[in-house]
Design a protein around this motif. Structure first.
Motif, PDB file in Angstrom:
ATOM      1  N   LYS A  37       2.202   1.931  -3.636  1.00  0.00           N
ATOM      2  CA  LYS A  37       1.079   2.497  -4.372  1.00  0.00           C
ATOM      3  C   LYS A  37       0.863   3.716  -4.251  1.00  0.00           C
ATOM      4  CE  LYS A  37      -1.297  -1.950  -4.930  1.00  0.00           C
ATOM      5  NZ  LYS A  37      -2.648  -2.698  -4.470  1.00  0.00           N
ATOM      6  N   THR A  38       0.879   4.295  -3.086  1.00  0.00           N
ATOM      7  CA  THR A  38       0.631   5.659  -2.648  1.00  0.00           C
ATOM      8  C   THR A  38       1.949   6.521  -2.934  1.00  0.00           C
ATOM      9  OG1 THR A  38      -0.685   5.034  -0.671  1.00  0.00           O
ATOM     10  CG2 THR A  38       0.435   7.230  -0.432  1.00  0.00           C
ATOM     11  N   THR A  88       4.002   5.672  -5.453  1.00  0.00           N
ATOM     12  CA  THR A  88       3.962   5.958  -6.820  1.00  0.00           C
ATOM     13  C   THR A  88       3.032   6.742  -7.240  1.00  0.00           C
ATOM     14  OG1 THR A  88       4.721   3.819  -7.056  1.00  0.00           O
ATOM     15  CG2 THR A  88       3.909   4.546  -8.983  1.00  0.00           C
ATOM     16  N   ASP A  96       0.844  -1.094   0.035  1.00  0.00           N
ATOM     17  CA  ASP A  96      -0.070  -0.031  -0.090  1.00  0.00           C
ATOM     18  C   ASP A  96       0.751   1.225   0.071  1.00  0.00           C
ATOM     19  OD1 ASP A  96      -2.369  -1.484  -0.078  1.00  0.00           O
ATOM     20  OD2 ASP A  96      -2.605  -1.385   1.925  1.00  0.00           O
TER      21      ASP A  96
END
Length: 170
Positions: A35-36, A38, A32
């Motif tokens: 993803k954040t 990126t 997570d």
């Protein structure tokens, strides 16, 4: 050792103490977090002119390691350029101009960076880096120029300058 922990970086930036969690305790959060981060980097890079810097070395197992860094051409509120390490790439056997070009283009695509936003490609002067820019990247990055890494150039100049003084240095 304990005294050194009470001074410097630890004193200034760590408060409350406590244990550093083990890697298995952090694993559920890594995906997570990636993803954040990126997503945040994509937002920062999408509309900015960037300098792409690439440096390579080998790790203890002999694999090539490339660190690719994006630097904003515009400065922050204090007048400093911002840099972000975008990706690290491992190649087990050899590295050549095609692999370098592919790494740069793949990373630009991962972060949704338009090719026309790349103002410069900065690398050392090793032959495959020059060829990657000359034969591939210069045709795809319409606003990009190649910049030789000044630190490496200075290192070579200083080595040549000091060569006549080698007897004195011993």
């Amino acid at each position: 050792c304990r005294e050194s922990l009470r001074t410097g970086v630890f004193r200034d930036h760590v408060s409350g103490g406590g244990a550093i969690p083990a890697s298995n305790a952090l694993k559920p959060y890594i995906a997570d977090l990636f993803k954040t981060e990126t997503f945040n980097l994509k937002q920062q890079f999408s509309s900015r002119n960037l300098i792409v810097s690439l440096d390579e070395t080998t790790d203890p197992e002999g694999r090539y390691v490339c660190a690719l860094m994006f630097t904003h051409v515009t400065s922050d509120e204090k007048g400093r350029l911002k840099s972000f390490v975008a990706m690290t790439y491992y190649e087990r056997t050899t590295i050549d101009h095609a692999k370098i070009a592919r790494l740069v283009l793949d990373t630009l695509n991962i972060y949704s960076i338009p090719y026309e936003n790349v103002s410069a490609f900065c690398s050392d002067n090793v032959a495959y880096m020059l060829k990657a820019f000359r034969d591939v990247l210069s045709a795809i990055l319409p606003n990009g120029i190649h910049l030789a890494c000044l630190a490496r150039v200075m290192n070579l100049v200083c080595k040549d300058y000091l060569e006549p003084f080698s007897a004195i240095q011993k």
